[in-house]
Design an enzyme around this catalytic site. Structure first.
Site, mmCIF file in Angstrom:
data_model
loop_
_atom_site.group_PDB
_atom_site.id
_atom_site.type_symbol
_atom_site.label_atom_id
_atom_site.label_comp_id
_atom_site.label_asym_id
_atom_site.label_seq_id
_atom_site.Cartn_x
_atom_site.Cartn_y
_atom_site.Cartn_z
ATOM 1 N N HIS A 72 -2.363 -12.165 -11.334
ATOM 2 C CA HIS A 72 -2.635 -13.607 -11.274
ATOM 3 C C HIS A 72 -4.019 -13.894 -11.834
ATOM 4 C CE1 HIS A 72 0.428 -15.105 -8.058
ATOM 5 N NE2 HIS A 72 0.981 -14.365 -8.988
ATOM 6 N N TYR A 202 -3.747 -22.776 -1.757
ATOM 7 C CA TYR A 202 -4.534 -22.878 -0.521
ATOM 8 C C TYR A 202 -4.711 -24.358 -0.214
ATOM 9 C CZ TYR A 202 -5.961 -17.939 -0.925
ATOM 10 O OH TYR A 202 -5.978 -16.562 -0.994
ATOM 11 N N PRO A 294 -8.728 -13.944 7.226
ATOM 12 C CA PRO A 294 -7.967 -13.587 6.025
ATOM 13 C C PRO A 294 -8.089 -14.570 4.857
ATOM 14 C CG PRO A 294 -6.496 -14.346 7.764
ATOM 15 C CD PRO A 294 -7.851 -14.243 8.376
ATOM 16 N N LYS A 298 -9.868 -10.643 1.799
ATOM 17 C CA LYS A 298 -10.889 -9.624 1.561
ATOM 18 C C LYS A 298 -10.754 -8.339 2.372
ATOM 19 C CE LYS A 298 -13.220 -11.556 -1.603
ATOM 20 N NZ LYS A 298 -11.967 -11.593 -2.382
ATOM 21 N N TYR A 385 -13.735 -14.678 -5.079
ATOM 22 C CA TYR A 385 -12.303 -14.437 -4.865
ATOM 23 C C TYR A 385 -11.845 -13.171 -5.589
ATOM 24 C CZ TYR A 385 -7.440 -15.354 -3.863
ATOM 25 O OH TYR A 385 -6.149 -15.233 -3.397
HETATM 26 P P1 FAD Z 1 -5.508 -0.456 9.497
HETATM 27 O O1 FAD Z 1 -4.588 -1.001 8.488
HETATM 28 O O2 FAD Z 1 -5.657 -1.181 10.802
HETATM 29 O O3 FAD Z 1 -5.071 1.038 9.777
HETATM 30 C C1 FAD Z 1 -5.573 1.793 10.852
HETATM 31 C C2 FAD Z 1 -4.581 2.901 11.201
HETATM 32 O O4 FAD Z 1 -5.129 3.665 12.265
HETATM 33 C C3 FAD Z 1 -3.244 2.359 11.698
HETATM 34 O O5 FAD Z 1 -2.195 3.006 11.023
HETATM 35 C C4 FAD Z 1 -3.243 2.660 13.200
HETATM 36 O O6 FAD Z 1 -1.942 2.923 13.688
HETATM 37 C C5 FAD Z 1 -4.141 3.894 13.254
HETATM 38 N N1 FAD Z 1 -4.829 4.040 14.546
HETATM 39 C C6 FAD Z 1 -5.417 3.082 15.290
HETATM 40 N N2 FAD Z 1 -5.962 3.614 16.395
HETATM 41 C C7 FAD Z 1 -5.715 4.927 16.336
HETATM 42 C C8 FAD Z 1 -6.033 6.011 17.200
HETATM 43 N N3 FAD Z 1 -6.713 5.820 18.345
HETATM 44 N N4 FAD Z 1 -5.625 7.252 16.852
HETATM 45 C C9 FAD Z 1 -4.937 7.450 15.686
HETATM 46 N N5 FAD Z 1 -4.612 6.471 14.840
HETATM 47 C C10 FAD Z 1 -5.002 5.220 15.159
HETATM 48 N N6 FAD Z 1 -6.732 -8.000 3.319
HETATM 49 C C11 FAD Z 1 -6.835 -8.221 1.968
HETATM 50 O O7 FAD Z 1 -7.662 -7.569 1.321
HETATM 51 N N7 FAD Z 1 -6.053 -9.133 1.309
HETATM 52 C C12 FAD Z 1 -5.164 -9.896 1.984
HETATM 53 O O8 FAD Z 1 -4.438 -10.676 1.356
HETATM 54 C C13 FAD Z 1 -5.065 -9.741 3.419
HETATM 55 N N8 FAD Z 1 -4.199 -10.474 4.130
HETATM 56 C C14 FAD Z 1 -4.061 -10.230 5.475
HETATM 57 C C15 FAD Z 1 -3.157 -10.987 6.173
HETATM 58 C C16 FAD Z 1 -3.000 -10.771 7.561
HETATM 59 C C17 FAD Z 1 -2.006 -11.638 8.319
HETATM 60 C C18 FAD Z 1 -3.752 -9.748 8.225
HETATM 61 C C19 FAD Z 1 -3.567 -9.479 9.718
HETATM 62 C C20 FAD Z 1 -4.654 -8.969 7.514
HETATM 63 C C21 FAD Z 1 -4.822 -9.208 6.147
HETATM 64 N N9 FAD Z 1 -5.719 -8.458 5.399
HETATM 65 C C22 FAD Z 1 -5.866 -8.723 4.052
HETATM 66 C C23 FAD Z 1 -6.502 -7.377 6.035
HETATM 67 C C24 FAD Z 1 -5.930 -5.953 5.794
HETATM 68 O O9 FAD Z 1 -4.590 -5.919 6.178
HETATM 69 C C25 FAD Z 1 -6.766 -4.914 6.567
HETATM 70 O O10 FAD Z 1 -8.120 -5.108 6.227
HETATM 71 C C26 FAD Z 1 -6.350 -3.468 6.248
HETATM 72 O O11 FAD Z 1 -5.118 -3.158 6.842
HETATM 73 C C27 FAD Z 1 -7.396 -2.459 6.735
HETATM 74 O O12 FAD Z 1 -6.943 -1.127 6.539
HETATM 75 P P2 FAD Z 1 -7.459 0.059 7.457
HETATM 76 O O13 FAD Z 1 -6.766 1.270 6.972
HETATM 77 O O14 FAD Z 1 -8.951 0.052 7.493
HETATM 78 O O15 FAD Z 1 -6.997 -0.331 8.934
HETATM 79 C C1 DHB Z 2 -2.252 -13.329 1.595
HETATM 80 C C2 DHB Z 2 -3.102 -13.265 2.649
HETATM 81 C C3 DHB Z 2 -4.339 -13.850 2.544
HETATM 82 O O1 DHB Z 2 -5.194 -13.786 3.546
HETATM 83 C C4 DHB Z 2 -4.731 -14.514 1.401
HETATM 84 O O2 DHB Z 2 -5.944 -15.124 1.333
HETATM 85 C C5 DHB Z 2 -3.881 -14.563 0.338
HETATM 86 C C6 DHB Z 2 -2.633 -13.959 0.441
HETATM 87 C C7 DHB Z 2 -0.912 -12.713 1.687
HETATM 88 O O3 DHB Z 2 -0.607 -12.126 2.735
HETATM 89 O O4 DHB Z 2 -0.135 -12.820 0.739
#
Ligand code: FAD
Ligand code: DHB
Length: 395
Positions: A72, A202, A294, A298, A385
């Protein structure tokens, strides 16, 4: 068991780190609390910055993303009946974002690490507890199939998300936590329907924020701002679609194709940073150290820059016995984190409804009007962004 890097958490951070290290001959063990299916099914992020795309290419897990992901080069902001396109590519010298779901990315990463001889993954690891990281004897204790096990390692990477065990194991006096919660959450809905627009929309509206996103040309992801006391069960699909249509300009609302939801969930919004991100031989990575609302997409992208800095530092340690990059990991990562915390907070503040005071909405509209009238205003949105650059001197 003995390894070089003990990784807690098999989400995007832990998997990506293990993969990048493996390609440089560094061995790791990942302890994941849940099953592979559970981790892969979590519907979360969808937008990847160029820096994350590059990281996945370096990790050699990008074939499917490059085939199926949607590039995009703009987003649309709507407010006061207006639709304004932010031309990301034109305003940032050609930078773009990639639409590719975190679920798909996680599948690709698991396919790679589970056939990688340098990475061992333990699923359903119970009560994982990092120990010895402050006195030079790092170790992970955990339970598996009713038995107590442990992994001895050189360093521990805490990639276990916001609720994980790694940050919680640091003595309180060594860590400072900064936090802001917001008085609303996002209700998300996924459906196998064509997206309402070919770019993300948005929406700022008197009734609250709305976002029209997508996972593919046949799958839509929609979000609406809801109160913190809302329950998913109170939002049948028809109510969700009626509400999101009200928050969009008439022509966009009229062209929305609706269909049964595949998933629906509510996420609270939070800004959170833990400082520092290194404690002896324990490093915090991704959501374990920071959370952003979100709105700016980021969270996952910040995890990518942490992984880039930490993998670069560990490669320099094992290859050249250099420790200076490990020493600089925390400060370097935190600079980009705070920049994203600021942008995510600001983008949230101009797009969401914080209270019923009508002056608040009027001031938001004035700010959006000003931003749209100014190339500087549009550029500041676009630059943030698409993602601020990774620190170029970190090598
Ligand atoms: P996590 O994905 O939380 O992974 C952590 C892992 O550790 C999990 O698998 C969990 O099961 C495991 N774990 C936890 N505790 C333990 C333990 N005690 N022992 C062993 N394992 C454990 N980010 C973006 O950049 N762009 C987006 O568009 C975006 N949209 C989002 C929309 C929503 C609705 C949400 C909720 C989040 C969004 N995010 C977005 C954020 C993004 O999903 C997270 O920042 C990302 O998942 C972080 O990855 P991580 O591996 O650091 O943590
Ligand atoms: C999505 C999530 C976001 O937080 C965002 O800013 C844009 C897209 C998504 O889940 O598609």
């Amino acid at each position: 068991m003995r390894t070089q890097i003990g990784i807690i958490g098999g989400g995007p951070s832990g998997l990506c780190l293990a993969r990048l290290l493996s390609l440089r001959g560094i061995r790791s063990v990942i302890l994941e609390r849940h099953t592979r299916d559970y981790v892969q099914a979590r519907i979360r992020a969808g937008i990847l910055e160029q820096g994350m795309v590059n990281l996945l290419r370096n990790a050699k897990v990008s074939d499917r993303m490059d085939r199926e992901g949607l590039v995009h080069d703009g987003i649309v902001l709507t407010f006061a009946g207006r639709q304004e396109r932010i031309d990301l590519a034109a305003l940032t010298g050609g930078q773009r974002v990639m639409v590719y779901g975190q679920t798909e990315l996680t599948k690709d990463l698991y396919d790679a690490v589970l056939s990688d001889d340098n990475v061992a993954v333990v699923f359903e690891a119970r009560d994982v507890s990092p120990a010895g990281f402050l006195d030079g004897t790092p170790r992970l204790d955990y339970g598996k199939d009713g038995r107590l096990e442990h992994v001895d390692c050189d360093y521990i990477a805490g990639c276990d998300g916001y609720h994980g065990a790694s940050r919680a194991s640091v003595p309180k006096a060594m860590i400072t936590e900064y936090e802001r919660t917001y008085p609303f959450g996002w209700l998300g809905l996924l459906s196998d329907t064509p997206p309402v627009h070919d770019e993300l929309v948005y929406a700022n509206h008197q009734r609250g924020f709305a976002l029209c996103s997508m996972r593919s040309r046949a799958r839509s992801r929609y979000y609406i701002q809801v109160g913190l006391d809302e329950q998913v069960g109170a939002w049948p699909d028809s109510r969700f679609f009626d509400e999101i249509r009200r928050r969009l300009p008439d022509d966009v609302a009229a062209s929305m194709i609706t269909g049964p939801s595949i998933e629906k969930s509510i996420a609270p919004l939070r800004s959170f940073v833990a400082e520092p991100m290194r404690f002896g031989r324990l490093f915090l990575v991704g959501d374990a150290a920071h959370i952003v609302p979100p709105t700016g997409a980021k969270g996952l992208n910040l995890a990518a820059s942490d992984v880039h800095y930490l993998s670069t530092a560990l490669v320099a340690f094992y290859g050249e016995r250099r420790t200076d990059l490990l020493d600089r990991y925390s400060a370097t990562a935190l600079r980009r984190i705070w920049a994203a915390v600021r942008f995510s907070w600001w983008f949230t503040s101009i797009s969401h409804k914080f209270n019923d005071d009508p002056i608040e909405h009027k001031i938001q509209l004035a700010e959006l009007d000003y931003l749209m009238s100014s190339t500087a205003g549009r550029t500041t949105i676009a630059e943030n962004y698409v993602g601020l650059p990774f620190e170029p001197t970190f090598a």
